[in-house]
Motif scaffolding. Structure first.
Motif, PDB file in Angstrom:
ATOM      1  N   ARG A  61     -47.044 -28.287  77.539  1.00 53.73           N
ATOM      2  CA  ARG A  61     -47.571 -28.813  78.805  1.00 53.73           C
ATOM      3  C   ARG A  61     -48.412 -27.774  79.548  1.00 53.73           C
ATOM      4  NH1 ARG A  61     -42.062 -31.189  79.444  1.00 53.73           N
ATOM      5  NH2 ARG A  61     -41.611 -29.061  80.031  1.00 53.73           N
ATOM      6  N   PRO A 155     -49.937 -32.147  93.101  1.00 54.19           N
ATOM      7  CA  PRO A 155     -50.656 -33.301  92.551  1.00 54.19           C
ATOM      8  C   PRO A 155     -49.723 -34.515  92.441  1.00 54.19           C
ATOM      9  CG  PRO A 155     -50.870 -31.344  91.125  1.00 54.19           C
ATOM     10  CD  PRO A 155     -49.906 -30.999  92.195  1.00 54.19           C
ATOM     11  N   ASP A 156     -50.313 -35.714  92.571  1.00 52.90           N
ATOM     12  CA  ASP A 156     -49.522 -36.948  92.593  1.00 52.90           C
ATOM     13  C   ASP A 156     -48.532 -37.061  91.440  1.00 52.90           C
ATOM     14  OD1 ASP A 156     -50.554 -37.809  94.910  1.00 52.90           O
ATOM     15  OD2 ASP A 156     -52.092 -39.108  93.995  1.00 52.90           O
ATOM     16  N   GLU A 157     -48.974 -36.652  90.229  1.00 61.22           N
ATOM     17  CA  GLU A 157     -48.122 -36.891  89.055  1.00 61.22           C
ATOM     18  C   GLU A 157     -46.848 -36.041  89.053  1.00 61.22           C
ATOM     19  OE1 GLU A 157     -51.272 -35.730  89.026  1.00 61.22           O
ATOM     20  OE2 GLU A 157     -51.547 -34.171  87.494  1.00 61.22           O
ATOM     21  N   ILE A 158     -46.798 -34.973  89.858  1.00 59.44           N
ATOM     22  CA  ILE A 158     -45.558 -34.174  89.859  1.00 59.44           C
ATOM     23  C   ILE A 158     -44.884 -34.143  91.238  1.00 59.44           C
ATOM     24  CG2 ILE A 158     -46.108 -32.671  87.883  1.00 59.44           C
ATOM     25  CD1 ILE A 158     -46.939 -30.502  89.923  1.00 59.44           C
ATOM     26  N   LYS A 159     -45.521 -34.811  92.203  1.00 60.21           N
ATOM     27  CA  LYS A 159     -45.047 -34.799  93.595  1.00 60.21           C
ATOM     28  C   LYS A 159     -43.545 -35.072  93.751  1.00 60.21           C
ATOM     29  CE  LYS A 159     -48.162 -35.979  97.231  1.00 60.21           C
ATOM     30  NZ  LYS A 159     -49.233 -36.923  97.501  1.00 60.21           N
ATOM     31  N   SER A 160     -43.055 -36.073  93.012  1.00 57.20           N
ATOM     32  CA  SER A 160     -41.671 -36.494  93.219  1.00 57.20           C
ATOM     33  C   SER A 160     -40.671 -35.539  92.574  1.00 57.20           C
ATOM     34  CB  SER A 160     -41.479 -37.901  92.656  1.00 57.20           C
ATOM     35  OG  SER A 160     -41.748 -37.850  91.274  1.00 57.20           O
ATOM     36  N   LYS A 161     -41.147 -34.675  91.648  1.00 58.49           N
ATOM     37  CA  LYS A 161     -40.215 -33.810  90.908  1.00 58.49           C
ATOM     38  C   LYS A 161     -40.344 -32.343  91.275  1.00 58.49           C
ATOM     39  CE  LYS A 161     -42.203 -35.143  87.021  1.00 58.49           C
ATOM     40  NZ  LYS A 161     -42.531 -35.421  85.626  1.00 58.49           N
TER      41      LYS A 161
END
Ligand code: BTN
Length: 258
Positions: A61, A155-161
């Motif tokens: 990643r 960034p949106d794709e990792i915001k929640s984690k």
């Protein structure tokens, strides 16, 4: 701005960080450290960047981090016992960083196998540990550490984690002070690894995790499976149990809790 001279002035170690390379922009501190010639990278050589254009995470990643706000560094480890005990190094790095963060902030840090650090179940730090070999012999191990320190937007794709230390503190954190504390803790933990059974470190790590007894989803190269996280094996592998009670040891993979 973090530069080699300022870091060197604040660093209170015996061997680690005696040689420091600092960059404003670099592809990846791990990639740079891997490419150093032996004579340019004595044990403890530290490579720091304010920004990476090709920061690498585990499992192929990317590691993304805003410029000038975080800690992005790699340490070259070169002592003989490190090769024998390479599988324990993820725990050594995680403990050093977790202890340093707790000493300098109000945060309470949890570990997730193999070397993620979490606050309130969100990840703020990860490690990429890579062996450098010559004619099939390990000549050094590169410990790359990424810590979200003063970044407050993701960034949106990792915001929640994802999270950072600053999201839990009133003021920004002094990155040089944190880096130096981590290096000092790392030196002590490496000394512990040299002198004692690795179990001492694994036990300290186990006290910092809540994953055992919990249901997890495991992502390996072969695919996904679910089960219960049971324990750490003495070699640092994760022991998991599937629905039919069969246990196996995992050496590489990604764990999601729940
Ligand atoms: C992960 O959790 O997937 C590991 C992230 C490791 C990121 C750090 S940042 C400094 C060093 N250089 C890299 O390219 N990666 C590591």
């Amino acid at each position: 701005m973090m530069n080699a001279e300022l870091i060197g002035q604040s660093l209170n170690t015996r061997a680690l960080g005696k040689k420091i390379y600092s960059f404003e922009t670099l592809d990846s501190t791990n990639t740079f450290a891997r490419k150093l010639f032996d004579e340019d990278s004595p044990h403890g050589t530290l490579v720091v960047a304010e920004e990476q254009t090709a920061g690498r995470g585990r499992q192929g990643r990317r590691w993304q981090a805003q410029k000038g706000k975080n800690l992005l560094f790699s340490v070259v480890l070169r002592t003989p016992f490190i090769q024998e005990r390479a599988r324990i190094l993820p725990f050594v790095g995680a403990l050093a960083a977790a202890d340093a963060v707790e000493q300098l902030t109000h945060c309470s840090v949890e570990c997730k196998w193999p070397n993620d650090l979490l606050i309130d179940k969100r990840k703020f730090a990860g490690m990429l540990i890579e062996a450098v070999t010559q004619n099939d012999v390990v000549t050094s191990v590169i410990m790359g550490v990424g810590i979200n320190v003063n970044q407050r937007e993701f960034p949106d794709e990792i915001k929640s984690k994802a999270t950072s230390l600053a999201e839990h503190e009133e003021n920004d954190i002094d990155r040089i002070q944190l880096l130096c504390r981590i290096m000092e803790e790392l030196e002590q933990r490496l000394e512990q690894l040299r002198q004692f059974s690795p179990q001492v470190l694994l036990d300290d790590w186990k006290r910092r995790t809540t994953m055992f007894g919990s249901r997890i989803t495991l992502t390996e190269q072969a695919g996904q499976s679910s089960g219960k996280a049971i324990d750490l094996a003495t070699n640092g592998a994760l022991i998991i149990e599937n629905e039919t009670g069969i246990r196996r040891e995992i050496f590489a993979g990604d764990v999601t809790l729940g």
